[in-house]
Each structure stands twice: as C-alpha cells, then as structure tokens.
Design an enzyme around this catalytic site. Structure first.
Site, short mmCIF file in Angstrom:
data_model
loop_
_atom_site.label_atom_id
_atom_site.label_comp_id
_atom_site.label_asym_id
_atom_site.label_seq_id
_atom_site.Cartn_x
_atom_site.Cartn_y
_atom_site.Cartn_z
N HIS A 58 -3.96 -6.34 -17.66
CA HIS A 58 -5.08 -6.13 -17.20
C HIS A 58 -4.88 -4.73 -16.67
CE1 HIS A 58 -8.44 -7.04 -14.08
NE2 HIS A 58 -7.70 -6.07 -13.45
N GLU A 59 -4.04 -4.43 -15.94
CA GLU A 59 -3.75 -3.00 -15.22
C GLU A 59 -3.51 -2.00 -16.04
OE1 GLU A 59 -4.85 -2.74 -12.15
OE2 GLU A 59 -4.61 -4.99 -11.65
N HIS A 62 -6.92 -0.70 -17.53
CA HIS A 62 -7.29 0.31 -16.66
C HIS A 62 -6.99 1.67 -17.01
CE1 HIS A 62 -9.81 -2.36 -14.20
NE2 HIS A 62 -8.91 -3.21 -13.70
#
Length: 266
Positions: A58-59, A62
């Site tokens: 998820h990170e 980003h």
C-alpha cells in the site's frame, strides 16, 4: 559509481520485507497442510504477516506513484525498499493497523510515507498518489477472493479457505475505510488538491486525528452493524460468504481456543 550504487540500494527489496513475506509463505503452508499443532496460531501468523505485506505494498504504491509524479526524494527515504521500518510513522503505519485487526477484525492502513508535495505539479497527480494505496488494497482483495469468484475451491482445505476469506475482509475494509474523505486518510488526499486554500487550512489541524476518529465511530454498535453489513454485501458479490469470514476470524483469534472445523457443503 557511488551514485549508481546508491540508487540501486534505494530500490532494492529490504530483507525485512522478504522476512515478512517468508513468514507469510511458511505459515500459509502450515495452514494448508494442517501441519501446525495449533491451526489457529498458524492462521494468526498467516493473516497477520499477509496483512503487513499488504500494508507495505500500500505504502509502496504511494511512493512509486509519487516518484513518477516528480518527487525524486522518495528513493533516498527508503520507501521503495518495502521496508516498514523506513516509514515515517511506524506506529500509525504498522502497529495500530495490526492492533485494529486483533481487536475488531478491521483493516485500516495508516499514514506512512512523507511525500514532498511541492515537487509535484498538477492536481491530478496529487490525487492519483493518494488513490494508489486504496487501489492496491482493492487489487489484493481481488487476488484473495479469486478462488471464490472463480469457483476454484475444490481441494482447498477448509482452514485455509477461512483464513483467505478473513484476509479478503481486511482488504475490503481497508479499501473502503481509507477511501473515506476524512482528513488524514487517502480519500481526503484524493479530493484535497481540488479544495480551496481556506478549506484546507481549516481542515489541516484535524488530519492527525482522522484515523482514530474513524475507528472510534466504528465502535458505535449501529454504525458497526451497518458498516459490516455493507462489507458482507461486497464480499458476497465476490463469492465470499459470511460463514467464511466468520470462521476465519474465529481461527484467527487463537487465544480464544481453536474451534472445530465445520463441514462445508458445496
């Protein structure tokens, strides 16, 4: 030569992440083969490790999107290594999300990577950076539920089926909750570039508390019931039944004792 080596190191997959991925694989094997003496503990390790892997991805989404949007400082911060220890807020990024799962079976990623927004031009790029995280959870949920909606569960052990269903529930809750337009969550990050300066300045002080506020609201029984009814509806559309997620969470909470495996009739 030093610069080239440094750049390769900035994006080399971290041994920490590889270790977490290995725990996921080994514990998943233990669940599948019923090798563990306590299947509940094996389910706990498998789901928790896989959940942390999804947090890292998820990170990473980003960070990778920010890099391609113009923030070339991302690599130097170590975000491209998938190492959770490199995140700016390890408590919000890893510890609290795991606690949320243990306490209430809720998947909710926290803020982690620091992006130098001043390096990025264009509102659409800012919105896409924020959307990349929840979209990763959506993709993870699709992968977890694939055996269900593809009707490919023949030969899949019951315990592994339930563990996979519970992991899918976490991914769906993470995708939906983190998409809410609440300050501090990615959903707000998507719309923030389109808000006026005055609105953003008024909302900014509340950003550090958005994650905890959402979790607190979910403790209201009526809200909790409505929310999980909606989650169950999404999962049913993907072939995952409430029975699957219920037994998955029962096995996950191994400290309450290992339940008897119910017979699944196809």
């Amino acid at each position: 030569m030093t610069t080239a080596t440094s750049r390769r190191g900035d994006s080399r997959i971290s041994p920490v992440f590889l270790g977490i991925a290995a725990i996921t694989a080994v514990s998943g094997w233990a669940v599948w083969t019923d090798y563990a003496a306590q299947p509940g503990f094996a389910v706990f390790l498998f789901v928790t490790a896989a959940w942390v892997v999804s947090l890292c991805l998820h990170e990473y989404a980003h960070a990778r999107t920010a890099l391609h949007s113009g923030d070339i400082s991302i690599g130097a911060k170590g975000y491209l290594t998938l190492n959770p220890l490199k995140y700016t807020h390890a408590l919000l990024s890893i510890v609290l999300p795991v606690i949320f799962v243990i306490m209430g079976g809720i998947g909710l990623p926290g803020g982690a990577v620091f992006i130098e927004r001043g390096r990025i031009q264009g509102r659409w790029k800012h919105s896409l950076i924020s959307a990349a995280g929840p979209l990763t959870n959506v993709l993870f949920a699709v992968v977890c539920t694939a055996p269900f909606w593809l009707h490919a569960l023949d030969g899949v052990p019951d315990t592994f089926r339930y563990a996979l269903a519970f992991l899918a529930l976490l991914q769906v809750t993470a995708a939906i909750l983190n998409s809410l337009p609440v300050p501090g969550l990615d959903g707000y990050g998507v719309i923030e570039p389109w808000l006026s300066y005055n609105v953003k300045r008024q909302v900014e002080p509340f950003a550090p508390f958005g994650l905890l506020a959402v979790f607190a609201v979910l403790w209201i029984p009526e809200v909790n019931q409505w929310f999980f009814d909606a989650i169950d509806a999404v999962l049913r559309s993907l072939g995952v039944t409430e029975r699957d997620t219920y037994w998955g969470q029962r096995f996950y909470r191994f400290w309450e004792g290992t339940p008897e495996i119910p017979v699944v009739t196809q």
